[in-house]
Design a protein around this motif. Structure first.
Motif, PDB file in Angstrom:
ATOM      1  N   HIS A 208       0.835  -1.204   0.000  1.00  0.00           N
ATOM      2  CA  HIS A 208       0.000   0.000   0.000  1.00  0.00           C
ATOM      3  C   HIS A 208       0.872   1.257   0.000  1.00  0.00           C
ATOM      4  O   HIS A 208       0.726   2.128  -0.861  1.00  0.00           O
ATOM      5  N   GLU A 209       1.786   1.324   0.949  1.00  0.00           N
ATOM      6  CA  GLU A 209       2.609   2.532   1.054  1.00  0.00           C
ATOM      7  C   GLU A 209       3.515   2.688  -0.165  1.00  0.00           C
ATOM      8  O   GLU A 209       3.727   3.801  -0.652  1.00  0.00           O
TER       9      GLU A 209
ATOM     10  N   HIS B 281       1.587   4.385  -2.862  1.00  0.00           N
ATOM     11  CA  HIS B 281       1.590   5.853  -2.755  1.00  0.00           C
ATOM     12  C   HIS B 281       2.898   6.413  -3.283  1.00  0.00           C
ATOM     13  O   HIS B 281       2.920   7.358  -4.068  1.00  0.00           O
TER      14      HIS B 281
ATOM     15  N   ASP C 106      -7.408   7.495   3.202  1.00  0.00           N
ATOM     16  CA  ASP C 106      -7.162   7.950   1.836  1.00  0.00           C
ATOM     17  C   ASP C 106      -8.479   8.252   1.141  1.00  0.00           C
ATOM     18  O   ASP C 106      -8.635   9.291   0.505  1.00  0.00           O
TER      19      ASP C 106
HETATM   20 ZN    ZN Z   1      -2.741   5.184   2.140  1.00  0.00          ZN
END
Ligand code: ZN
Ligand code: ADP
Length: 672
Positions: free
Chosen positions: A438-439, A442, A513
């Motif tokens: 996930h990170e 980003h 988010d």
């Molecule tokens: Zn996030």
């Protein structure tokens, strides 16, 4: 808890006195209780001439004649008093009557049906007394809430303003307020008024009554107001708007009156009302709610007071708020808060200055780069920076360092942004992998989009509520274009997109988010007129309690659709970016799982340098360019001046070749 104080003592004393008044009959004679048989015997023997039969409580009382005192009490009248009595409980009133008539008793008989007045009185008063006690209790509680020397119920209507007198410990000056040059200049005028009112009034000018400091919390509004008082060396009343508002009707207004009365006594002085929106909110616009009468009364009183004192009385009111838009228009009218001073979040150089102010008391490392810290804290308010400095000192102390260093400050910044690191949170490998993906999503997407904020670092160490986080360096733009907003939305969606693509599931980790993205998109569509279908329309409405939307149902549907479309488009975009760079994303995620924290440099190693310049870089370049231009201009000027002074070289002699004539011409001319 109710505190024991003199008031309670007084009440007890009064009650005691009243009790004695009811009970005592002025003289002290003894009384003896005897059995009914004994009582009858005394009557038969003629010991008494005076019997009282109380029909209410079933007792009979006789006064013993002096000559029989010794028989009954075994003591003389000097010990028993003048009218010693004997009391008994009789079985029934009829029996007493029968007995008295049978015994040929000749004395007085009095039948009475007395109540015990004191008891019955107490019975009827008790509820009232209780009520008063409860009321007293609450009054006291509220009175002491302010923490000043309130004396219970009598101080409810007093203002709770704190007064900082001249020469007291508080002495804030403009030196303590870093940055904020604009606001400082504006309040400088107020300082002048206070110091030298005559200068202005002599010319017929009127001294302003008030100024409104407008800005987000923690930007130093209170500090600025204190500095004005400090600079002008006048007393300073400080109070929060919510202090006026109390449960009781009329209290707010009376506090306003009291505040102004006190201020007038101390004039020239400054009244500072923090969070004035608590009282200054626009008065009831929505009839359905009926309005808050108490607050309106308070506001009306405030307006009246502001009108009431003369312009030259030397009382100046400063108020702070971050919501001017909801203030009552009457407050902003000329003659009241007619000046607005905007106190904004500090920019980079201002943050440097604020850091310097708050680093004064700290023991610092020699080579601390303050500018780096200021760069790492965009969007921080002065209060946040003060907090960072304090936190850094605490962190350094925890590590037993002898001075506060760069890493302590950076840790403090992280902590203030994200909360405390929770290294103890237990995670499975699978969870950790999901978070890393996930990170990394980003990080990858934002790296590859021109307008997304530049990344600073990414971590998967849980912190506060968040399981992982990506830090960006938000650019402090003055205007934001649609492309910039779209890129940011896309980068924010990159986390979930990566989860979906590479784990096959979506998770709750993207909640924040999604919230951010949804709000932003609504803003873009409904307020900024940035969607194709609803272009150039702003449905912003700053009125509170307005539940009717300023658009039709159809438009509402359209807004929803546009928002959905916008978010879906950006989500697909994020996914396609990630798909194209799947291998790089995977490498990034692997490093993240391994090291838990990665920095922009690591991302750069994988993805290569970003081809775009950041806003800061552009600014720096422009600054350098303009400096260069200025420099060039000055040089040219200097040259021109220098060129005029020496005698101009003699005109070339046509016969001679140019090279021989002027061998020392400078480069510039040659180039030209
Ligand atoms: Zn996030
Ligand atoms: P506000 O009233 O705007 O909410 P305050 O004036 O109470 O903010 O500021 C809180 C604290 O933040 C101050 O006591 C001070 O330590 C710090 N601070 C805020 N702005 C500045 C500034 N410009 N320079 C120095 N310190 C500041």
């Amino acid at each position: 808890m109710p505190r024991f104080n003199l008031n309670w003592l007084y009440i007890a004393i009064i009650a005691g006195l009243a009790f004695m008044l009811f009970q005592g009959n002025g003289e002290s004679s003894i009384n003896k209780t005897v059995s009914y048989t004994q009582f009858k015997e005394y009557v038969t023997k003629g010991y008494t001439q005076d019997i009282t039969v109380n029909k209410t409580d079933g007792t009979a009382r006789m006064v013993i004649l002096p000559q029989y005192l010794r028989d009954v009490f075994k003591a003389g009248s000097e010990r028993t008093g003048k009218h010693p009595t004997v009391t008994t409980n009789y079985p029934s009133a009829d029996k007493v009557e029968d007995f008295l008539s049978a015994s040929q008793y000749k004395g007085n008989v009095k039948y009475e049906e007395t109540h015990n007045y004191w008891l019955s009185l107490l019975g009827s008063l008790l509820p009232i007394i209780l009520l008063i006690a409860v009321w007293l209790f609450f009054m006291r509680r509220m009175g002491s809430g302010g923490g000043n020397n309130s004396t219970g119920i009598f101080s409810v209507g007093k203002s709770k303003a704190r007064l900082f007198e001249k020469g007291s410990g508080l002495h804030v000056t403009f030196k303590d307020v870093a940055g904020q040059e604009g606001p400082k200049q504006e309040v400088q005028e107020i300082v002048d008024f206070l110091k030298n009112p005559k200068k202005y009034t002599d010319l017929g000018g009127k001294i302003p009554k008030g100024a409104l400091l407008v800005g987000p919390p923690g930007t130093g509004k209170t500090l600025l107001a204190k500095a004005v008082a400090g600079e002008a060396d006048v007393p300073f009343f400080s109070m929060s708007g919510s202090d006026f508002v109390e449960m009781f009707v009329g209290v707010g207004a009376s506090r306003v009156r009291d505040l102004f009365r006190q201020a007038k006594e101390k004039a020239p002085c400054i009244i500072f009302i923090d969070e004035i929106d608590a009282v200054g909110r626009a008065r009831g616009k929505n009839p359905a709610f009926g309005g808050n009468d108490e607050r309106e009364n308070t506001l009306n009183q405030l307006l009246t007071e502001m009108d009431g004192f003369g312009t030259n009385s030397g009382v100046i009111i400063l108020a702070a708020t971050n919501r001017v838009d909801i203030l009552d228009k009457a407050l902003l009218r000329a003659g009241r808060f007619d000046r607005q001073i905007h106190v904004d979040l500090p920019d980079l150089p201002e943050r440097v200055a604020i850091f310097k102010v708050h680093m004064r008391p700290l023991k610092l490392d020699k080579d601390l780069d303050i500018e780096l810290l200021a760069r790492q804290t965009p969007g921080f308010s002065g209060a946040d920076i003060a907090n960072v400095c304090n936190e850094a000192a605490l962190i350094a102390a925890r590590h037993n360092s002898s001075s506060v260093g760069r890493q302590d400050f950076l840790d403090a910044v992280d902590r203030i942004i994200g909360g405390l690191e929770k290294k103890t949170k237990v995670m499975t490998e699978d969870e950790k992998r999901t978070i890393a993906l996930h990170e990394a999503g980003h990080a990858s997407v934002s790296w590859l989009l021109q307008y997304a904020n530049p990344l600073v670092k990414v971590t998967i160490v849980p912190r506060g509520q968040a399981l992982g986080a990506a830090w960006y360096l938000p650019e402090e733009r003055n205007i934001t274009t649609k492309e910039q907003m779209l890129d940011e939305i896309c980068a924010t969606l990159g986390g979930r997109a990566a989860e979906e693509l590479f784990t096959g599931h979506i998770s709750s980790g993207a909640l924040n988010d999604l919230e951010v993205v949804t709000k932003r998109s609504y803003g873009m569509v409904a307020y900024m007129g940035m969607s194709d279908e609803l272009s150039n329309l702003c449905y912003y409405n700053n009125q509170e309690y307005n539940f009717t939307k300023p658009y039709s149902e159809k438009t509402a549907e359209k807004i929803d659709e546009e928002v959905k479309r916008l978010i879906n488009e950006q989500y697909e975009r994020a996914k396609s970016i990630l798909r194209e760079n799947a291998d790089k994303h995977a490498r990034l995620a692997a490093i993240l799982i391994d090291r838990e924290v990665i920095y922009a440099e690591d991302v750069e190693k994988i993805f290569g340098k970003r081809p775009w310049k950041s806003r800061t870089e552009v600014l720096l370049e422009e600054e350098a360019a303009s400096k260069e231009k200025e420099e060039a201009r000055r040089r040219a000027e200097a040259e021109r001046m220098a060129g005029v002074a020496p005698t101009t070289p003699p005109p070339p002699i046509p016969e001679l070749p140019a090279e021989a004539e002027a061998p020392e011409t400078n480069d510039k001319e040659e180039k030209a």
